[in-house]
Design an enzyme around this catalytic site. Structure first.
Site, PDB file in Angstrom:
ATOM      1  N   ASP A  62      -2.515 -10.535  -2.550  1.00  0.00           N
ATOM      2  CA  ASP A  62      -3.098 -10.119  -1.271  1.00  0.00           C
ATOM      3  C   ASP A  62      -4.579  -9.781  -1.487  1.00  0.00           C
ATOM      4  O   ASP A  62      -4.986  -9.386  -2.581  1.00  0.00           O
ATOM      5  CB  ASP A  62      -2.345  -8.877  -0.770  1.00  0.00           C
ATOM      6  CG  ASP A  62      -2.753  -8.440   0.632  1.00  0.00           C
ATOM      7  OD1 ASP A  62      -2.021  -8.760   1.583  1.00  0.00           O
ATOM      8  OD2 ASP A  62      -3.806  -7.767   0.770  1.00  0.00           O
ATOM      9  N   ASP A 109      -4.332 -13.101   3.292  1.00  0.00           N
ATOM     10  CA  ASP A 109      -5.615 -12.651   3.832  1.00  0.00           C
ATOM     11  C   ASP A 109      -6.790 -12.988   2.910  1.00  0.00           C
ATOM     12  O   ASP A 109      -7.925 -12.582   3.172  1.00  0.00           O
ATOM     13  CB  ASP A 109      -5.589 -11.151   4.190  1.00  0.00           C
ATOM     14  CG  ASP A 109      -4.895 -10.292   3.154  1.00  0.00           C
ATOM     15  OD1 ASP A 109      -4.580 -10.792   2.062  1.00  0.00           O
ATOM     16  OD2 ASP A 109      -4.664  -9.099   3.449  1.00  0.00           O
ATOM     17  N   HIS A 119       0.818  -1.226   0.000  1.00  0.00           N
ATOM     18  CA  HIS A 119       0.000   0.000   0.000  1.00  0.00           C
ATOM     19  C   HIS A 119       0.846   1.268   0.000  1.00  0.00           C
ATOM     20  O   HIS A 119       0.320   2.359  -0.216  1.00  0.00           O
ATOM     21  CB  HIS A 119      -0.941   0.029   1.216  1.00  0.00           C
ATOM     22  CG  HIS A 119      -1.967  -1.056   1.217  1.00  0.00           C
ATOM     23  ND1 HIS A 119      -2.881  -1.221   0.200  1.00  0.00           N
ATOM     24  CD2 HIS A 119      -2.223  -2.056   2.107  1.00  0.00           C
ATOM     25  CE1 HIS A 119      -3.655  -2.268   0.463  1.00  0.00           C
ATOM     26  NE2 HIS A 119      -3.272  -2.797   1.615  1.00  0.00           N
ATOM     27  N   HIS A 174      -6.153  -7.254  -0.532  1.00  0.00           N
ATOM     28  CA  HIS A 174      -6.346  -5.824  -0.766  1.00  0.00           C
ATOM     29  C   HIS A 174      -5.572  -5.356  -2.001  1.00  0.00           C
ATOM     30  O   HIS A 174      -4.450  -5.802  -2.234  1.00  0.00           O
ATOM     31  CB  HIS A 174      -5.896  -5.030   0.467  1.00  0.00           C
ATOM     32  CG  HIS A 174      -6.569  -5.452   1.728  1.00  0.00           C
ATOM     33  ND1 HIS A 174      -6.006  -6.372   2.604  1.00  0.00           N
ATOM     34  CD2 HIS A 174      -7.773  -5.107   2.248  1.00  0.00           C
ATOM     35  CE1 HIS A 174      -6.837  -6.566   3.628  1.00  0.00           C
ATOM     36  NE2 HIS A 174      -7.914  -5.820   3.434  1.00  0.00           N
TER      37      HIS A 174
HETATM   38  C1  OKP Z   1      -3.018  -4.364   4.597  1.00  0.00           C
HETATM   39  B1  OKP Z   1      -2.620  -5.507   3.641  1.00  0.00           B
HETATM   40  C2  OKP Z   1     -10.006  -3.286   9.084  1.00  0.00           C
HETATM   41  C3  OKP Z   1      -9.913  -1.998   8.309  1.00  0.00           C
HETATM   42  C4  OKP Z   1      -8.910  -2.101   7.186  1.00  0.00           C
HETATM   43  C5  OKP Z   1      -6.592  -1.616   6.621  1.00  0.00           C
HETATM   44  C6  OKP Z   1      -6.273  -2.929   6.007  1.00  0.00           C
HETATM   45  C7  OKP Z   1      -4.857  -2.950   5.494  1.00  0.00           C
HETATM   46  C8  OKP Z   1      -4.489  -4.251   4.868  1.00  0.00           C
HETATM   47  N1  OKP Z   1     -10.613  -3.133  10.371  1.00  0.00           N
HETATM   48  N2  OKP Z   1      -7.656  -1.614   7.595  1.00  0.00           N
HETATM   49  O1  OKP Z   1      -3.095  -5.338   2.330  1.00  0.00           O
HETATM   50  O2  OKP Z   1      -2.952  -6.811   4.105  1.00  0.00           O
HETATM   51 ZN    ZN Z   2      -4.180  -7.319   2.593  1.00  0.00          ZN
END
Ligand code: OKP
Ligand code: ZN
Length: 349
Positions: free
Chosen positions: A202, A291, A166, A204
């Site tokens: 990932d 994830d 990110h 995200h």
């Molecule tokens: C980082 B990586 C969750 C809210 C989301 C940010 C997620 C970041 C993910 N309570 N917060 O891509 O695994």
């Molecule tokens: Zn993630």
């Protein structure tokens, strides 16, 4: 497989992240990496090395990140404590941002304002050891990439945290400060690979990696992720983002709805693999988030642990020099099994 780990990762251990009006315990915890290490040892998988100091790191960092952002990160903790000595007991979290119409070219003197200038969320706490951990993490990725670029290793795993995908050229967020995968891709380029593909698995969207390479034709960025209409990081990751300028056609987003299971996810992976082949990549970087697991507390895909063996095998079908960089995965007890399943599936394919 060579596994390089970050001996400084535990110096970054955030206490709380902002979530819907309250501060909640951080999901991105040091124990995540410890579980992967333990599983590697349990299966006797890989040759483990700790990242070692390297004079070339600063030059590599400067190829990916903006000088004023690196300066900000390096001094951030001292500046935070200078704001108020009582801050030494608190993590730094931003609370104000220069959105549309504000100026990003003038760096404010006020530290809280700088914290907002260089970030995009209030979920990424910064503490005394964050810079050291992130810097050693970048070193871990760089060394994994150099070992592969030199031809000494056909694949390597950069086992590091905090994660990286990110983080952009001049911003942190999403638990990330320095973009480890982008640094690995750049190190592969400088080590002789003319064309590098980054295939982010990932949950995200890898917004930082996408933005870093968006106008470059030498690095293909692909991300398979939860649809940003409903999933973090929300403001990037749509299918119509294809790259710009010289990089037109060199970005591929494969968003999938929350709830997607392995079969549909695997179709997206195959589309991604086809794109890597068409690009004629010389090397591959895989930002490896776990994830997508059905038990992940903050994500919405439904992959089971056994699926990760098949993910690794599919990635191996590209037969490319490959660097894996550890990213997300917040089902802490299972993240080791899931990560090592990918690596084992890759190596035994
Ligand atoms: C980082 B990586 C969750 C809210 C989301 C940010 C997620 C970041 C993910 N309570 N917060 O891509 O695994
Ligand atoms: Zn993630």
């Amino acid at each position: 497989m060579l596994v390089i780990h970050n001996p400084d990762h535990a110096r970054h251990a955030g206490r709380q992240e902002m979530f819907r009006g309250r501060l909640v315990p951080c999901h991105e915890v040091p124990a995540r990496l410890d579980h992967v290490l333990a599983e590697l040892q349990r299966r006797r998988f890989g040759r483990l090395e700790a990242a070692a100091p390297d004079a070339g790191l600063d030059a590599l960092l400067a190829r990916i990140h903006a000088p004023r952002y690196l300066r900000f990160l390096e001094r951030a903790w001292d500046d935070w404590v200078a704001l108020d000595p009582a801050n030494a007991a608190l993590d730094a979290l931003p609370s104000v941002w220069p959105v549309r119409g504000f100026r990003a070219d003038v760096e404010p003197d006020n530290f809280a304002a700088r914290l907002g200038l260089y970030s995009f969320d209030a979920g990424t706490p910064l503490m005394a050891g964050s810079w050291r951990a992130a810097r050693s993490g970048a070193l871990t990725a760089a060394q994994a990439a150099r070992a592969v670029a030199s031809g000494k290793e056909s694949s390597a795993f950069a086992l590091t945290r905090p994660p990286g995908h990110h983080a952009g050229a001049d911003f942190f967020g999403g638990y990330c400060f320095l973009n480890n995968a982008a640094l690995a891709a750049q190190a592969l380029r400088e080590g002789g690979a003319a064309r590098v593909a980054v295939l982010d698995v990932d949950y995200h969207h890898g917004n930082g990696t996408q933005s870093i390479f968006y106008e470059r034709a030498d690095v293909l960025t692909i991300s398979i992720h939860g649809d940003p209409r409903t999933e973090y990081p929300f403001y990037l990751g749509h299918a119509d983002e294809r790259g710009a300028g010289a990089g037109e056609g060199c970005n591929l987003n494969l968003p999938l709805p929350r709830g997607t299971g392995f079969e549909r996810w695997l179709e997206a992976l195959d589309a991604a693999i086809t794109a890597v082949r068409a690009f004629r990549a010389d090397a591959l970087v895989v930002p490896l988030g776990l994830d997508t697991f059905e038990g992940d507390p903050i994500s919405g895909f439904r992959l089971k642990s056994a699926a990760y063996l098949r993910v690794g095998a599919r990635l191996a079908s590209l037969a490319l020099p490959t660097v894996f960089c550890f990213e997300g995965g917040y089902a802490v007890a299972e993240v080791g099994v899931n990560a090592v399943n990918v690596l084992e599936g890759f190596e035994s394919a």
